[in-house]
Design a protein around this motif. Structure first.
Motif, short mmCIF file in Angstrom:
data_model
loop_
_atom_site.label_atom_id
_atom_site.label_comp_id
_atom_site.label_asym_id
_atom_site.label_seq_id
_atom_site.Cartn_x
_atom_site.Cartn_y
_atom_site.Cartn_z
N MET A 1 3.86 1.54 -10.72
CA MET A 1 3.81 0.09 -10.88
C MET A 1 2.40 -0.32 -11.32
SD MET A 1 5.04 -2.70 -8.05
CE MET A 1 6.78 -2.29 -7.97
N LYS A 2 2.35 -1.16 -12.35
CA LYS A 2 1.05 -1.57 -12.89
C LYS A 2 0.88 -3.07 -12.70
CE LYS A 2 -0.79 0.81 -16.77
NZ LYS A 2 -0.90 0.97 -18.22
N THR A 3 -0.21 -3.49 -12.07
CA THR A 3 -0.50 -4.92 -11.94
C THR A 3 -2.00 -5.11 -12.20
OG1 THR A 3 -1.19 -4.94 -9.62
CG2 THR A 3 1.19 -5.05 -10.03
N ARG A 4 -2.45 -6.35 -12.15
CA ARG A 4 -3.89 -6.58 -12.36
C ARG A 4 -4.72 -5.91 -11.26
NH1 ARG A 4 -5.12 -12.76 -13.18
NH2 ARG A 4 -3.71 -12.95 -11.41
N ILE A 5 -4.12 -5.71 -10.09
CA ILE A 5 -4.85 -5.07 -8.98
C ILE A 5 -4.98 -3.57 -9.19
CG2 ILE A 5 -4.54 -4.42 -6.52
CD1 ILE A 5 -6.01 -7.09 -6.85
N THR A 6 -3.91 -2.91 -9.66
CA THR A 6 -4.03 -1.46 -9.93
C THR A 6 -5.05 -1.22 -11.03
OG1 THR A 6 -2.16 -1.50 -11.48
CG2 THR A 6 -1.65 -0.92 -9.20
N GLU A 7 -5.07 -2.14 -12.02
CA GLU A 7 -6.02 -2.01 -13.13
C GLU A 7 -7.45 -2.23 -12.65
OE1 GLU A 7 -4.75 -1.76 -16.82
OE2 GLU A 7 -3.53 -0.73 -15.32
N LEU A 8 -7.64 -3.28 -11.85
CA LEU A 8 -8.98 -3.64 -11.38
C LEU A 8 -9.62 -2.51 -10.55
CD1 LEU A 8 -11.15 -5.95 -11.00
CD2 LEU A 8 -9.92 -6.56 -8.91
N PHE A 9 -8.82 -1.92 -9.66
CA PHE A 9 -9.38 -0.93 -8.75
C PHE A 9 -9.14 0.52 -9.19
CE2 PHE A 9 -8.70 -4.40 -5.37
CZ PHE A 9 -9.99 -4.88 -5.55
N GLY A 10 -8.38 0.71 -10.26
CA GLY A 10 -8.11 2.08 -10.72
C GLY A 10 -7.27 2.86 -9.73
N ILE A 11 -6.24 2.20 -9.18
CA ILE A 11 -5.37 2.86 -8.20
C ILE A 11 -3.93 2.91 -8.73
CG2 ILE A 11 -6.76 2.33 -6.16
CD1 ILE A 11 -5.06 -0.16 -5.69
N GLU A 12 -3.11 3.74 -8.09
CA GLU A 12 -1.75 3.97 -8.60
C GLU A 12 -0.78 2.88 -8.13
OE1 GLU A 12 -0.43 7.85 -7.46
OE2 GLU A 12 1.56 7.57 -8.37
N HIS A 13 -0.85 2.53 -6.86
CA HIS A 13 0.07 1.54 -6.28
C HIS A 13 -0.69 0.26 -5.91
CE1 HIS A 13 2.66 4.96 -6.09
NE2 HIS A 13 2.07 5.51 -5.05
N PRO A 14 -0.06 -0.92 -6.08
CA PRO A 14 -0.78 -2.17 -5.79
C PRO A 14 -0.79 -2.49 -4.29
CG PRO A 14 1.40 -2.67 -6.61
CD PRO A 14 1.30 -1.18 -6.59
N ILE A 15 -1.31 -1.54 -3.52
CA ILE A 15 -1.27 -1.68 -2.06
C ILE A 15 -2.65 -1.37 -1.47
CG2 ILE A 15 -0.17 -0.88 0.07
CD1 ILE A 15 2.29 -0.12 -1.63
N VAL A 16 -3.17 -2.35 -0.73
CA VAL A 16 -4.51 -2.23 -0.15
C VAL A 16 -4.39 -2.13 1.37
CG1 VAL A 16 -6.76 -3.40 0.08
CG2 VAL A 16 -5.44 -3.66 -2.04
N GLN A 17 -5.26 -1.34 1.98
CA GLN A 17 -5.34 -1.27 3.45
C GLN A 17 -6.52 -2.12 3.88
OE1 GLN A 17 -7.63 1.94 4.71
NE2 GLN A 17 -8.09 0.48 6.35
#
Ligand SMILES: Cc1cc2nc3c(=O)[nH]c(=O)nc-3n(C[C@H](O)[C@H](O)[C@H](O)COP(=O)(O)O)c2cc1C
Length: 323
Positions: free
Chosen positions: A1-17
């Protein structure tokens, strides 16, 4: 899944802890980042900048994926060594910081100068807009449901998130009440670019907390949290227990005369006793209403992959079927 958050942080899933006191150690952050999300070390749990430097180094040994550090700005008579903590973050090569608790403006120039992205966690549209105006890269919009400090406005995410979407230009994640694929799909539908989870991550295999805490979370329902410290305008959502009931009784009895010193026994020094020693009734500890949606203790990898793959199935199946 690609969102502005995965792009911003360079992560695979748009999920933050989200940062969590006495939970966000290197083991937690590394497990979430390894699973494709954004893991976050809780800065202040390390009592000194030196401690934080070591924790960052430990985390780097466990993952080469991006991870962040949470900096919580607390109302304190003697504030922690924030300049030292910021320096530890910069020198540790961390590229993402989650700020919370207060306006991070003072620290932004220093962080930005070192290419650090800042996601500010806040509980209102006005604070989110302020974060955008001062140059934060993203916001974590924390609704009334959340574990920890929901602020004093009491606006749940069903309203807060679409309100944030109406006003914000920078990306934001939905925080508070997020636990599963339905949460992620709903958050995206309400205008967010991903989700931030606290309580859900405590009940995972890798969370470096006592088994009693994980069991307490699985056993609790959505009716089992309480709001404390409202009279002090420092509201916190916590899991109910006898210490919390004692505290609430003091709030009822003392009313407007309540002072922090009156409840110090129920709130000070509680976290190591709960999270490390497993004494879950030692005092008040943060927990979200989402506890009612937590029924198992998966690995972070199983949790994140399950959330994302089921979310995709909901979007392509159930939702697509409606149109
Ligand atoms: C045990 C616990 C400790 C927390 N400690 C912090 C903290 O030190 N700093 C912070 O910014 N947020 C803290 N939070 C809030 C989380 O980062 C996150 O915003 C919140 O848990 C989201 O709501 P949820 O629990 O419904 O997922 C804490 C939450 C929990 C459950």
């Amino acid at each position: 899944m690609k969102t502005r958050i995965t792009e911003l942080f360079g992560i695979e899933h748009p999920i933050v802890q989200g940062g969590m006191h006495y939970v966000g150690f290197a083991e937690m952050a590394a497990a979430v980042s390894e699973a494709g999300g954004l893991g976050v070390i809780t800065g202040l749990t390390q009592r000194t900048p030196e401690g934080l430097s070591k924790e960052i180094a430990r985390c780097r040994e466990m993952t080469d994926k991006p991870f962040g550090v949470n900096l919580t700005f607390l109302p304190a008579v003697t504030p922690p060594d924030y300049p030292g903590f910021v320096q530890a973050i910069i020198e540790g090569g961390v590229k993402i910081v989650e700020t919370a608790g207060n306006n991070p403006q003072k620290w932004l120039p220093m962080l930005k100068e070192h290419g650090i992205k800042v996601i500010h966690k806040c509980t209102s549209v006005r604070h989110s807009l302020k974060a955008e105006a001062i140059g934060c890269d993203a916001v974590s919009v924390d609704g009334f449901e959340c574990g920890g400090h929901p602020g004093e406005d009491d606006v749940p995410n069903m309203i807060l998130l679409p309100r944030a979407a109406e006003e914000l230009t920078i990306p934001f994640v939905a925080s508070g009440g997020m636990a599963n694929a339905r949460s992620l799909v709903a958050a995206l539908a309400l205008g967010a670019d991903g989700i931030n989870m606290g309580t859900r991550f405590i009940a995972t295999q890798e969370a470096p907390v006592h088994e009693n805490v994980k069991r307490a979370i699985v056993a609790a329902s959505e009716l089992d949290t309480r709001l404390i410290m409202r009279p002090l305008r420092n509201t916190e959502r916590v899991l109910d227990n006898p210490a919390v009931e004692r505290l609430l009784e003091k709030e009822r009895t003392l009313g407007a005369a309540l002072k922090f010193e009156d409840i110090i026994g129920e709130v000070a020094g509680v976290y190591p006793k709960v999270m490390t020693d497993g004494d879950v009734e030692a005092g008040a500890w943060s927990c979200g209403m989402v506890v009612g949606l937590i029924h198992d203790i998966p690995t972070c990898k199983a949790l994140l992959e399950g959330i994302v793959s089921e979310a995709e199935a909901i979007i392509k199946g159930r939702l697509a079927g409606f149109v």
